[in-house]
Design an enzyme around this catalytic site. Structure first.
Site, short mmCIF file in Angstrom:
data_model
loop_
_atom_site.label_atom_id
_atom_site.label_comp_id
_atom_site.label_asym_id
_atom_site.label_seq_id
_atom_site.Cartn_x
_atom_site.Cartn_y
_atom_site.Cartn_z
N GLU A 265 0.88 -1.16 0.00
CA GLU A 265 0.00 0.00 0.00
C GLU A 265 0.92 1.21 0.00
OE1 GLU A 265 -2.30 1.72 3.36
OE2 GLU A 265 -1.52 3.02 1.80
N CYS A 302 -2.70 7.74 5.01
CA CYS A 302 -2.70 7.36 3.59
C CYS A 302 -3.98 7.82 2.92
CB CYS A 302 -2.50 5.87 3.43
SG CYS A 302 -3.01 4.90 4.82
P1 NAP Z 1 9.52 3.58 3.61
O1 NAP Z 1 10.76 4.36 3.44
O2 NAP Z 1 8.89 3.04 2.39
O3 NAP Z 1 9.85 2.38 4.63
C1 NAP Z 1 8.86 1.44 5.02
C2 NAP Z 1 9.54 0.12 5.44
O4 NAP Z 1 10.10 -0.52 4.30
C3 NAP Z 1 10.69 0.32 6.42
O5 NAP Z 1 10.72 -0.78 7.30
C4 NAP Z 1 11.91 0.31 5.52
O6 NAP Z 1 12.99 -0.14 6.29
C5 NAP Z 1 11.52 -0.69 4.44
N1 NAP Z 1 12.11 -0.40 3.13
C6 NAP Z 1 11.99 0.76 2.44
N2 NAP Z 1 12.63 0.66 1.26
C7 NAP Z 1 13.15 -0.58 1.20
C8 NAP Z 1 13.92 -1.28 0.23
N3 NAP Z 1 14.29 -0.70 -0.90
N4 NAP Z 1 14.30 -2.55 0.49
C9 NAP Z 1 13.95 -3.14 1.65
N5 NAP Z 1 13.23 -2.53 2.61
C10 NAP Z 1 12.83 -1.26 2.40
O7 NAP Z 1 8.40 4.42 4.34
P2 NAP Z 1 8.46 5.35 5.65
O8 NAP Z 1 9.78 5.26 6.30
O9 NAP Z 1 7.30 4.99 6.46
O10 NAP Z 1 8.21 6.82 5.13
C11 NAP Z 1 8.89 7.40 4.04
C12 NAP Z 1 7.87 8.04 3.11
O11 NAP Z 1 6.89 7.05 2.77
C13 NAP Z 1 7.04 9.17 3.67
O12 NAP Z 1 7.67 10.41 3.57
C14 NAP Z 1 5.80 9.11 2.83
O13 NAP Z 1 6.00 9.81 1.63
C15 NAP Z 1 5.63 7.66 2.52
N6 NAP Z 1 4.59 6.98 3.33
C16 NAP Z 1 3.38 6.82 2.79
C17 NAP Z 1 2.39 6.19 3.52
C18 NAP Z 1 1.03 5.99 2.94
O14 NAP Z 1 0.22 5.39 3.61
N7 NAP Z 1 0.74 6.44 1.75
C19 NAP Z 1 2.62 5.71 4.80
C20 NAP Z 1 3.90 5.88 5.34
C21 NAP Z 1 4.87 6.51 4.58
P3 NAP Z 1 14.52 0.28 6.07
O15 NAP Z 1 14.52 1.74 5.74
O16 NAP Z 1 15.15 -0.07 7.37
O17 NAP Z 1 14.96 -0.58 4.94
#
Ligand code: NAP
Length: 526
Positions: A265, A302
């Site tokens: 998601e 979200c």
């Molecule tokens: P994220 O960077 O996507 O990380 C979510 C999870 O996935 C973390 O546990 C991260 O751990 C892991 N992850 C991320 N990229 C990865 C990869 N390439 N390979 C393996 N694991 C990976 O999300 P976030 O930290 O929650 O927030 C960052 C941005 O996401 C926000 O600024 C926002 O734009 C967006 N977000 C959107 C929603 C929504 O519902 N639409 C919700 C939350 C966040 P590691 O970093 O330790 O690998």
């Protein structure tokens, strides 16, 4: 309960040896004790091996055992009391009242899945009687039931440290389906993750289930998550987070020797359509409600309404002015992480400098490092259609109002949109004719269509859909909230002419589990 900084691999607490990491308090802009040991490939290997060993005994345990296990997790989470709320509050800067509500939803979700497991309709038990006399060929006895797919990897969301995290919707639905779960803790709430993880670990032991039913791994950087998705024992993935992260996992999963589904998601701007009848009757109240929804939880939902579509008319300017006034009265608030706050500021700055976009209001500013200032933007439909980046999600308390000259232009914008989690219609009876023109497009684009409400706040129930076509999710056929979320982790198996002694209980002639079953095309409980 003491937070130790360990991973939970089956029944063991294991200290990671690949460096250390600490949770962060975004309100104080400071690290939080204790240090957590980062795990590596060997820890993922151990967790996945245990999950594979646990799969058959877990899925073959009685439905009552599985349901009680889910209820035990709920009880153990509640027993953590204020320790859990305090830690989640410090790690996320979310208000305690909001976290208490989220805990209620998490516990309610586990209980919903417990009752679903007992009721057993998700097994889809289906019996087609043999037709030995059929000409030209006889028909075999055919029986179908759904079984769990295997161990599931879950990536918790930063914005829901409880309801979409270690014991959140993905974990609850996977465990309900009969799948062992390996959670990758979100780095933003390591302590909360350990506390909830220990509540699940305790429930596994209390329920007499194999230890590999649940593990929690922690890592610094993407490597541990990548190793988890690559592991052959993992058969499906649940994820909530960024579009970039979700797509990275989809790519890893598709390149495996055995490709597996990833239910990610990711991003959605949740268009909010305001029709003339609604504007005329309750424009100001609508503007206030909309601004409350945009700024709720610092806009970190979200389902945040990030795009407003309004027809130009006598009440349009009054609506925009009222929304601007309401938003100007909102203060800056601390975001979940420093990274999310930076991404928000960058996104808002880029939007402010976009061609044909005006900033119509912003909230009261602050010096706090991780704070987000609410901002409201306005543009025209023509400009929106000409600028692809105006459709991008900016995660935080901001929204873009798009004025449309007529319904034709509004339809064009709707058609231009990517897939969304939600679309909201604000309308009165005299708007129905316009809304009717829009609905076929919205049905193709979104997972949930609401009338006269606000998209933030998702009910956990039987009919809920929290999903939608790409990029809202990586698989628009599924939902990550509500009873139907279990379907992601099931697959059908057909048993042809199997002796009664070898059939699963759900498909026995006497219906010993008292299930609703499709027998020769008729839904019966016999
Ligand atoms: P994220 O960077 O996507 O990380 C979510 C999870 O996935 C973390 O546990 C991260 O751990 C892991 N992850 C991320 N990229 C990865 C990869 N390439 N390979 C393996 N694991 C990976 O999300 P976030 O930290 O929650 O927030 C960052 C941005 O996401 C926000 O600024 C926002 O734009 C967006 N977000 C959107 C929603 C929504 O519902 N639409 C919700 C939350 C966040 P590691 O970093 O330790 O690998």
């Amino acid at each position: 309960m003491q937070i130790t900084g360990d991973m939970l691999l089956g029944a063991s607490a294991v200290r990671g040896t690949q460096g250390t990491l600490r949770a962060f308090d975004p309100a104080r802009n400071a690290e939080i004790e204790p240090a957590f040991g980062a795990g590596g490939a060997a820890d993922v290997e151990r967790a996945c091996e245990l999950a594979a060993q646990a799969f058959d005994p877990y899925r073959l345990a009685s439905l009552e055992t599985r349901a009680r296990f889910l209820e035990a997790i709920a009880e153990n989470i509640l027993a953590l009391g204020d320790t859990l709320i305090e830690r989640a509050h410090v790690e996320s800067a979310l208000p305690k009242a909001r976290l208490e509500g989220e805990r209620g939803r998490t516990v309610g979700q586990l209980k919903l899945f417990a009752s679903l497991v007992r009721e057993g309709r998700w097994l889809t038990a289906t019996l087609d009687s043999a037709l030995p006399e059929r000409k030209p060929l006889p028909r075999s006895d055919l029986r179908l039931q759904k079984i769990p797919v295997g161990p599931v990897a879950v990536f918790g969301a930063s914005n829901f440290p409880l309801a979409f995290s270690v014991a959140g919707g993905d974990t609850a639905s996977a465990l309900a389906a009969g799948c062992p779960v390996v959670v990758k803790a979100h780095p933003a709430h390591l302590g909360t993750s350990e506390l909830v993880g220990r509540a699940i670990q305790k429930a596994v032991a209390e329920s007499g289930l194999p230890e590999g039913v649940f593990s929690l791994v922690i890592g610094a950087g993407n490597e541990i998550g990548e190793a988890l998705v690559k592991h052959p024992a993992i058969k499906s993935v649940g994820f909530t987070g960024s579009r970039r992260g979700g797509l990275a996992l989809v790519e890893i999963a598709s390149k495996r020797r055995e490709p597996i589904p990833v239910f990610a998601e990711m991003s959605s701007v949740n268009p909010f359509f305001v029709f003339p009848g609604a504007l005329a009757k309750r424009g100001e109240a609508l503007a206030n409600g909309f601004v409350d929804s945009v700024t709720l939880g610092v806009g970190q939902f979200c389902t945040n309404p990030g795009l407003v579509l309004v027809l130009e008319g006598p009440h349009t300017r009054g609506f925009i002015d009222a929304a601007a006034k309401a938003l100007a009265g909102k203060g800056a608030q601390t975001m979940l992480t420093a990274g999310i706050a930076t991404a928000y500021r960058d996104g808002v700055a880029q939007r402010a400098s976009s061609n044909g976009v005006q900033s119509v209001a912003q909230g009261a500013s602050t010096e706090a490092t991780c704070a987000a200032l609410p901002v409201l933007f306005e543009t025209t439909a023509a400009q929106f259609l000409a600028s692809a980046q105006l459709e991008d999600e900016i995660f935080g308390p901001t929204s873009l109002i798009v004025t449309c000259a007529d319904i034709g232009e509004m339809l064009k914008v709707a058609e231009h949109l990517e897939g969304q989690l939600t679309a909201t219609l604000q309308l009165e009876a005299d708007d129905y004719a316009l809304a009717r023109q829009l609905l076929p497009t919205l049905e193709r684009k979104v997972g949930r269509i609401l009338a006269n409400g606000f998209p933030t706040g998702v009910e956990v129930s039987y009919a809920m859909v929290h999903g939608g076509p790409f990029p809202a999710t990586s698989d628009g056929r599924a939902t990550s909230v509500g009873a139907t979320a279990i379907e992601r982790f099931l697959r059908p198996v057909c048993y042809q002419d199997l002796p009664a002694e070898l059939l699963p209980e759900a498909l026995h002639d006497g219906n010993p589990l008292h299930l609703w079953r499709l027998r020769d095309g008729k839904l019966v409980q016999e």
